[in-house]
Design a protein around this motif. Structure first.
Motif, PDB file in Angstrom:
ATOM      1  N   UNK A  35       3.966  12.122  -4.124  1.00 62.13           N
ATOM      2  CA  UNK A  35       4.027  12.148  -2.846  1.00 62.13           C
ATOM      3  C   UNK A  35       4.109  11.045  -1.888  1.00 62.13           C
ATOM      4  N   UNK A  36       4.449   9.857  -2.730  1.00 61.57           N
ATOM      5  CA  UNK A  36       4.140   8.385  -1.455  1.00 61.57           C
ATOM      6  C   UNK A  36       2.882   8.624  -1.476  1.00 61.57           C
ATOM      7  N   UNK A  37       1.470   8.715  -2.331  1.00 59.94           N
ATOM      8  CA  UNK A  37       0.516   7.633  -2.126  1.00 59.94           C
ATOM      9  C   UNK A  37       0.540   6.786  -2.610  1.00 59.94           C
ATOM     10  N   UNK A  38      -0.173   5.619  -1.624  1.00 62.74           N
ATOM     11  CA  UNK A  38      -0.306   4.565  -2.445  1.00 62.74           C
ATOM     12  C   UNK A  38      -1.482   4.380  -3.601  1.00 62.74           C
ATOM     13  N   UNK A  39      -1.269   3.426  -4.184  1.00 61.20           N
ATOM     14  CA  UNK A  39      -2.445   3.259  -5.132  1.00 61.20           C
ATOM     15  C   UNK A  39      -3.269   1.695  -4.867  1.00 61.20           C
ATOM     16  N   UNK A  40      -4.029   1.570  -5.270  1.00 58.92           N
ATOM     17  CA  UNK A  40      -4.848   0.410  -5.177  1.00 58.92           C
ATOM     18  C   UNK A  40      -5.801   0.044  -6.033  1.00 58.92           C
ATOM     19  N   UNK A  41      -5.843  -0.657  -8.109  1.00 60.81           N
ATOM     20  CA  UNK A  41      -6.381  -0.778  -8.234  1.00 60.81           C
ATOM     21  C   UNK A  41      -7.284  -2.798  -8.894  1.00 60.81           C
ATOM     22  N   UNK A  42      -8.558  -2.322  -9.228  1.00 59.18           N
ATOM     23  CA  UNK A  42      -9.157  -3.422  -9.107  1.00 59.18           C
ATOM     24  C   UNK A  42      -9.675  -4.372 -11.035  1.00 59.18           C
ATOM     25  N   UNK A  43      -8.859  -4.961 -11.875  1.00 62.63           N
ATOM     26  CA  UNK A  43      -9.168  -4.904 -13.770  1.00 62.63           C
ATOM     27  C   UNK A  43      -9.810  -5.671 -13.504  1.00 62.63           C
TER      28      UNK A  43
END
Length: 337
Positions: A166-174
């Protein structure tokens, strides 16, 4: 919600058993009921009509009747192609819940909507799936611990793929340790430019934010309970925490900065700072996402590199080498002409 029941209570929320209907009605009128009152009607918990009170786990608070009605409508819409014969019973349930809702105090309804306790992995997964379906723009996540195992990544893969579609942007912190896991690298390749990941020495406990309107955080140590937060002030606070950590983090594709001390790695630099603060091995290992055994191996190498024969002497050597403070971020290059 409408089509699932429990052993001995084979019904949905639109066709409650007599005992369940009485307990739920009493909970709506009074605002909450003792947990023992629901022991004979587990269907109310399984159907998410009752859930633990965030202020006192010995009590159960009801889901607002209007929210029950909204969920039933969504499910009926999904099941229309399979048969519309259930519509009559659902409409009757709406009328019953609407009458109960008029007696409930507005303040209690607002509090329940703002903070909801999700008891059990099934309830947590269902709430996460619902938030994923409603998400339209952005997902922010914090994933503590060390190397992400394949099964941990695959658990939420269907949600990530649906969001990407759906074009959703994701940002992940590890944590930095997660860089060494092949599962994470494979996940990043699969998701492409839909996901951006960064790492830190330490991160906060697990956090998932959808569209900056709803957040999920653990509610106990083994993560079998979670809090669903929709209060605007709480969600905004968590977004601010995420953004500040994000600015401090390094892109997962960027190398970790050199410590400037020969023979001491970036991870050992982080361990040294936590040792200087007086933390025990187990605490250091948990905060950096490594095992206690690995942590002690790094401490042994630090002692050998700095020529320390004891923990006390190691503390002195760390201070002398300037390793008794947190690692400094890499210098920012000046802009070109």
């Amino acid at each position: 919600m409408a089509g699932h029941g429990t052993d001995g209570h084979p019904h949905g929320a639109d066709r409650l058993c007599e005992a369940g209907d009485q307990v739920y009605a009493r909970a709506v009128r009074r605002g909450r009921v003792p947990r023992r009152d629901a022991e004979a009607v587990p269907c109310l918990l399984d159907l998410a009509l009752l859930h633990p009170d965030p202020d006192d786990m010995a009590w159960l608070v009801p889901t607002a009747p209007r929210e029950v009605m909204s969920r039933l409508l969504r499910e009926v819409h999904d099941e229309v192609s399979a048969g519309q014969r259930r519509m009559g019973s659902v409409v009757a349930a709406f009328e019953r819940y609407a009458g109960l809702g008029a007696e409930r105090r507005p303040v209690a309804a607002e509090g329940t909507a703002a903070i909801r306790v999700l008891d059990g992995l099934g309830r947590i997964q269902a709430a996460m799936d619902e938030a994923t379906r409603a998400c339209t723009t952005e997902v922010l996540t914090v994933q503590p611990g060390g190397i992400r195992r394949e099964h941990e990544l695959s658990e939420g893969l269907h949600r990530a793929l649906a969001l990407r579609g759906r074009g959703v942007r994701m940002r992940d912190l590890y944590t930095h340790v997660a860089r060494h896991g092949q599962g994470l690298l494979h996940y990043m390749e699969l998701m492409g430019d839909a996901v951006e990941a960064r790492t830190l020495d330490e991160v906060i406990d697990r956090l998932i934010l959808f569209d900056r309107t709803v957040a999920f955080v653990p509610a106990n140590a083994d993560r079998t309970m979670a809090l669903e937060l929709r209060h605007p002030a709480l969600v905004e606070y968590l977004v601010t925490v995420f953004e500040r950590l994000w600015r401090l983090a390094l892109p997962i594709t960027a190398p970790l900065p050199d410590t400037g001390i020969e023979g001491i790695s970036h991870r050992e630099r982080s361990i040294a700072a936590l040792l200087a603060e007086g933390h025990q091995d187990a605490v250091i290992a948990e905060r950096l996402g490594i095992s206690v055994r690995t942590c002690r191996a790094h401490i042994a190498r630090l002692s050998e590199t700095l020529g320390a024969a004891s923990r006390t002497q190691l503390g002195v050597r760390l201070a002398q080498a300037g390793l008794d403070g947190p690692p400094q971020p890499p210098p920012v290059s000046p802009p070109g002409p």
